[in-house]
Design a protein around this motif. Structure first.
Motif, PDB file in Angstrom:
ATOM      1  N   ILE A  99       0.840  -1.204   0.000  1.00 17.86           N
ATOM      2  CA  ILE A  99       0.000   0.000   0.000  1.00 17.86           C
ATOM      3  C   ILE A  99       0.873   1.251   0.000  1.00 17.86           C
ATOM      4  O   ILE A  99       0.594   2.213  -0.736  1.00 17.86           O
ATOM      5  N   PHE A 100       1.924   1.249   0.798  1.00 18.24           N
ATOM      6  CA  PHE A 100       2.847   2.384   0.833  1.00 18.24           C
ATOM      7  C   PHE A 100       3.437   2.630  -0.557  1.00 18.24           C
ATOM      8  O   PHE A 100       3.423   3.763  -1.056  1.00 18.24           O
ATOM      9  N   VAL A 101       3.905   1.580  -1.205  1.00 13.55           N
ATOM     10  CA  VAL A 101       4.509   1.717  -2.544  1.00 13.55           C
ATOM     11  C   VAL A 101       3.474   2.204  -3.554  1.00 13.55           C
ATOM     12  O   VAL A 101       3.766   3.095  -4.367  1.00 13.55           O
ATOM     13  N   ASN A 110       0.868   4.045  -2.990  1.00 13.40           N
ATOM     14  CA  ASN A 110       0.625   5.469  -2.733  1.00 13.40           C
ATOM     15  C   ASN A 110       1.777   6.335  -3.230  1.00 13.40           C
ATOM     16  O   ASN A 110       1.553   7.439  -3.734  1.00 13.40           O
ATOM     17  N   LEU A 111       3.004   5.848  -3.105  1.00 14.33           N
ATOM     18  CA  LEU A 111       4.148   6.598  -3.655  1.00 14.33           C
ATOM     19  C   LEU A 111       4.071   6.697  -5.175  1.00 14.33           C
ATOM     20  O   LEU A 111       4.369   7.752  -5.748  1.00 14.33           O
ATOM     21  N   ILE A 112       3.684   5.613  -5.820  1.00 18.16           N
ATOM     22  CA  ILE A 112       3.550   5.624  -7.280  1.00 18.16           C
ATOM     23  C   ILE A 112       2.474   6.617  -7.701  1.00 18.16           C
ATOM     24  O   ILE A 112       2.691   7.439  -8.603  1.00 18.16           O
ATOM     25  N   VAL A 113       1.326   6.561  -7.042  1.00 15.78           N
ATOM     26  CA  VAL A 113       0.234   7.482  -7.369  1.00 15.78           C
ATOM     27  C   VAL A 113       0.654   8.925  -7.095  1.00 15.78           C
ATOM     28  O   VAL A 113       0.379   9.823  -7.898  1.00 15.78           O
ATOM     29  N   LEU A 114       1.349   9.165  -5.995  1.00 16.72           N
ATOM     30  CA  LEU A 114       1.833  10.512  -5.699  1.00 16.72           C
ATOM     31  C   LEU A 114       2.763  11.006  -6.802  1.00 16.72           C
ATOM     32  O   LEU A 114       2.654  12.153  -7.247  1.00 16.72           O
ATOM     33  N   THR A 115       3.652  10.154  -7.255  1.00 18.27           N
ATOM     34  CA  THR A 115       4.574  10.524  -8.338  1.00 18.27           C
ATOM     35  C   THR A 115       3.801  10.880  -9.606  1.00 18.27           C
ATOM     36  O   THR A 115       4.097  11.884 -10.267  1.00 18.27           O
ATOM     37  N   VAL A 122       1.320   7.864   6.307  1.00 18.68           N
ATOM     38  CA  VAL A 122       0.602   6.983   7.233  1.00 18.68           C
ATOM     39  C   VAL A 122       0.966   5.527   6.972  1.00 18.68           C
ATOM     40  O   VAL A 122       1.281   4.772   7.900  1.00 18.68           O
ATOM     41  N   TRP A 123       0.980   5.118   5.698  1.00 16.03           N
ATOM     42  CA  TRP A 123       1.270   3.720   5.395  1.00 16.03           C
ATOM     43  C   TRP A 123       2.747   3.386   5.563  1.00 16.03           C
ATOM     44  O   TRP A 123       3.098   2.246   5.876  1.00 16.03           O
TER      45      TRP A 123
END
Length: 134
Positions: free
Chosen positions: A72-74, A76-81, A107-108
């Motif tokens: 989930i953390f990864v 979210n990082l991809i989507v943020l990028t 958070v994640w």
């Protein structure tokens, strides 16, 4: 240790429920007061369900929960990028969306770190119990 695990699980589940609630409200027509990038809204609302599931998984199996939290953390990082790139290219991405996606990643990251620490601590404690006495 169990109370820390339960706290992390509670954060994951509550964060998921709040995400589902907020996303569903906007999908049903509530105006958040800023430009909504619909693909991001749909992704985040669907991920709210995944967040709740991740909490349940981590409650039942710490190691699996740790892996789900990392995924989930990864994601979210991809989507943020991606949305940061779209924002810089002039697409209608609200600054609030960038902030909210950053918050999700933080958070994640924290949940993954907490689950990892608990899993590692449990593993170390279990290995101490199996050490033969001299």
């Amino acid at each position: 240790m169990k109370i820390f695990q339960n706290t992390l699980v509670t954060v994951a589940v509550l964060f998921g429920l709040l995400t589902i609630f907020a996303g569903t409200r906007v999908l049903l027509g509530s105006d958040p007061g800023y430009t909504v990038f619909r693909p991001l809204l749909i992704f985040n609302t669907a991920m709210g369900i995944v967040y709740v599931a991740a909490g349940v998984i981590a409650w039942r199996n710490l190691k699996q929960g740790m892996y789900v939290a990392a995924a989930i953390f990864v994601l979210n990082l991809i989507v943020l990028t991606v949305i940061l790139f779209l924002y810089r290219e002039g697409n209608p991405i609200a600054v609030m969306s960038l902030g909210a996606t950053s918050l999700r990643a933080v958070v994640w990251s924290a949940l993954f770190s907490g689950f990892w620490w608990l899993w590692r601590s449990n593993k170390l404690n279990a290995s101490k119990l199996m050490t033969p006495l001299r």
